[in-house]
Design an enzyme around this catalytic site. Structure first.
Site, mmCIF file in Angstrom:
data_model
loop_
_atom_site.group_PDB
_atom_site.id
_atom_site.type_symbol
_atom_site.label_atom_id
_atom_site.label_comp_id
_atom_site.label_asym_id
_atom_site.label_seq_id
_atom_site.Cartn_x
_atom_site.Cartn_y
_atom_site.Cartn_z
ATOM 1 N N SER A 159 10.401 -10.896 -0.070
ATOM 2 C CA SER A 159 11.589 -10.010 -0.636
ATOM 3 C C SER A 159 12.609 -10.447 0.027
ATOM 4 O O SER A 159 12.910 -11.142 0.996
ATOM 5 C CB SER A 159 11.192 -8.719 0.180
ATOM 6 O OG SER A 159 12.540 -7.899 -0.329
ATOM 7 N N TYR A 209 9.771 -2.241 6.528
ATOM 8 C CA TYR A 209 9.301 -3.049 5.256
ATOM 9 C C TYR A 209 10.233 -4.685 5.434
ATOM 10 O O TYR A 209 9.469 -5.474 5.271
ATOM 11 C CB TYR A 209 10.152 -2.389 4.063
ATOM 12 C CG TYR A 209 10.024 -3.195 2.737
ATOM 13 C CD1 TYR A 209 8.552 -3.290 2.062
ATOM 14 C CD2 TYR A 209 11.017 -4.102 1.895
ATOM 15 C CE1 TYR A 209 8.316 -4.078 0.766
ATOM 16 C CE2 TYR A 209 10.826 -4.719 0.617
ATOM 17 C CZ TYR A 209 9.529 -4.701 0.140
ATOM 18 O OH TYR A 209 9.417 -5.373 -0.912
HETATM 19 P P1 NDP Z 1 4.364 -1.862 -7.298
HETATM 20 O O1 NDP Z 1 4.486 -0.532 -6.319
HETATM 21 O O2 NDP Z 1 4.652 -1.300 -8.641
HETATM 22 O O3 NDP Z 1 2.905 -2.075 -7.372
HETATM 23 C C1 NDP Z 1 2.201 -2.381 -6.081
HETATM 24 C C2 NDP Z 1 0.901 -3.211 -6.325
HETATM 25 O O4 NDP Z 1 0.326 -3.315 -4.813
HETATM 26 C C3 NDP Z 1 0.075 -2.294 -6.822
HETATM 27 O O5 NDP Z 1 -0.720 -3.180 -7.905
HETATM 28 C C4 NDP Z 1 -0.665 -1.625 -5.834
HETATM 29 O O6 NDP Z 1 -2.113 -1.270 -6.257
HETATM 30 C C5 NDP Z 1 -0.934 -2.775 -4.990
HETATM 31 N N1 NDP Z 1 -1.116 -2.171 -3.620
HETATM 32 C C6 NDP Z 1 -0.505 -1.587 -2.890
HETATM 33 N N2 NDP Z 1 -1.125 -1.070 -1.813
HETATM 34 C C7 NDP Z 1 -2.150 -1.702 -1.494
HETATM 35 C C8 NDP Z 1 -3.116 -1.856 -0.881
HETATM 36 N N3 NDP Z 1 -3.197 -1.103 0.426
HETATM 37 N N4 NDP Z 1 -4.434 -2.702 -1.067
HETATM 38 C C9 NDP Z 1 -4.596 -3.387 -2.414
HETATM 39 N N5 NDP Z 1 -3.400 -3.329 -3.223
HETATM 40 C C10 NDP Z 1 -2.383 -2.503 -2.800
HETATM 41 O O7 NDP Z 1 5.225 -2.674 -6.735
HETATM 42 P P2 NDP Z 1 6.029 -3.980 -7.421
HETATM 43 O O8 NDP Z 1 5.162 -4.744 -8.352
HETATM 44 O O9 NDP Z 1 7.384 -3.540 -7.254
HETATM 45 O O10 NDP Z 1 5.869 -5.047 -5.962
HETATM 46 C C11 NDP Z 1 5.070 -5.981 -5.982
HETATM 47 C C12 NDP Z 1 5.485 -6.882 -4.793
HETATM 48 O O11 NDP Z 1 6.754 -7.382 -4.966
HETATM 49 C C13 NDP Z 1 5.248 -6.310 -3.433
HETATM 50 O O12 NDP Z 1 4.733 -7.253 -2.601
HETATM 51 C C14 NDP Z 1 6.632 -5.828 -3.000
HETATM 52 O O13 NDP Z 1 7.185 -5.747 -1.902
HETATM 53 C C15 NDP Z 1 7.451 -7.085 -3.907
HETATM 54 N N6 NDP Z 1 8.805 -6.735 -3.991
HETATM 55 C C16 NDP Z 1 9.446 -6.053 -5.093
HETATM 56 C C17 NDP Z 1 10.671 -5.586 -5.387
HETATM 57 C C18 NDP Z 1 10.969 -4.680 -6.317
HETATM 58 O O14 NDP Z 1 12.391 -4.574 -6.351
HETATM 59 N N7 NDP Z 1 9.997 -3.964 -6.854
HETATM 60 C C19 NDP Z 1 11.625 -6.490 -4.522
HETATM 61 C C20 NDP Z 1 10.937 -7.369 -3.537
HETATM 62 C C21 NDP Z 1 9.660 -7.392 -3.405
HETATM 63 P P3 NDP Z 1 -2.503 0.197 -6.872
HETATM 64 O O15 NDP Z 1 -1.746 0.318 -8.071
HETATM 65 O O16 NDP Z 1 -3.974 0.176 -7.255
HETATM 66 O O17 NDP Z 1 -2.017 1.141 -5.990
#
Ligand code: NDP
Length: 259
Positions: free
Chosen positions: A154, A168
């Site tokens: 991030s 975070y």
């Molecule tokens: P979302 O919250 O939309 O999606 C998160 C994903 O991670 C989902 O597929 C979820 O699965 C999965 N997940 C969460 N917890 C677990 C766990 N304990 N075990 C396995 N899978 C898990 O997030 P984003 O798509 O926005 O984020 C994706 C990545 O990008 C993350 O690493 C986030 O930190 C990073 N990021 C996002 C930003 C943003 O602005 N959106 C900015 C910077 C970084 P499920 O649906 O089954 O819960």
């Protein structure tokens, strides 16, 4: 078994393969789609919504004519990690060409530092740091020579322009160190390791109409959020042969937020 001997003994699939964690929605779903669009056989993991994950897999398969699979993995349940990776390796014909550590968690309520509970801190570090670390340990023996690991960090791992994001930011800064160390550790096998550091990307985690969205827009050069495909296209590029001399690097996909 050493990583080298496992690489030699796995039966190999001719098609390029990619394993993406957290591919059921948001950035991970876009990454799964873009790798499939680029000819990869994809397996992605989901945690909570099996039906939605299977629907995503069906849609990608229908659009690309490539087999796409959804596998259960909960990074907070350590015992699910090794079986999920073994299942993925089996589905993907014995090898992983690209591993994308995408799944992540953020407490977007922006708690004051003294209000961050031990539970939230543990969930954040377990999901964002320990999880990708253990996933990569389980996957490494099966990653092809010339393969690639892409860690989704991030922009907050580098600079933190507002309050309430300390747990975070701590976890995402660790992903930068993980990327650098792993690039050295796996580099002698020909495996490249890079980080993508997204900025504000419109997903359920950080919706473009969320409470702090106007502020986030104001920090970008373009005055707008990015979309999951912005990150996904960068992931496909950095995993590709086009990026063959890039390892241990962080690629910002943040609309200039950290410029
Ligand atoms: P979302 O919250 O939309 O999606 C998160 C994903 O991670 C989902 O597929 C979820 O699965 C999965 N997940 C969460 N917890 C677990 C766990 N304990 N075990 C396995 N899978 C898990 O997030 P984003 O798509 O926005 O984020 C994706 C990545 O990008 C993350 O690493 C986030 O930190 C990073 N990021 C996002 C930003 C943003 O602005 N959106 C900015 C910077 C970084 P499920 O649906 O089954 O819960």
């Amino acid at each position: 078994m050493t990583i080298e001997s496992a690489q030699q003994t796995t039966k190999t699939s001719k098609r390029k393969t990619a394993l993406i964690t957290g591919g059921s929605r948001g950035i991970g779903a876009a990454i799964a789609q873009q790798f499939a669009n680029s000819g990869y056989e994809v397996a992605f993991t989901y945690r909570s919504n099996q039906e939605a994950a299977q629907e995503t897999a069906r849609r990608i398969t229908a659009e690309t004519n490539l087999p796409t699979s959804a596998i259960h993995l909960d990074l907070e349940q350590e015992q699910t990690i090794a079986p999920a990776i073994q299942q993925a390796v089996g589905i993907l014909g014995g090898k992983i060409d690209v591993l994308v550590n995408n799944a992540g968690y953020a407490d977007m309520s922006a708690p004051a530092f003294l209000s961050i509970s031990p539970e939230t801190l543990k969930r954040t570090i377990t999901t964002n740091v320990i999880g990708p670390f253990l996933v990569t340990q389980a996957a490494a023996p099966h990653i092809s020579p010339k393969g690639s690991v892409v860690n989704i960090g991030s922009c907050l791992g580098n600079r933190v322009p507002s309050r309430g994001l300390t747990s975070y930011a701590t976890s995402k800064a660790a992903i930068t160190g993980f990327t650098r160390g792993l690039a050295r550790d796996l580099g002698e096998l020909g495996i490249r390791v890079n980080e993508i550091a997204p900025g504000s990307i419109d997903t359920e985690m950080n919706p473009a109409d969320g409470p702090a969205s106007d502020y986030q827009r104001s920090t970008t050069v373009f005055g707008e959020y990015g979309v999951p495909d912005d990150v996904a296209r960068a992931a496909v590029f950095i995993a590709s042969e086009e990026a063959s001399y890039i390892t241990g690097a962080t690629l910002a996909v943040d609309g200039g937020t950290n410029a």
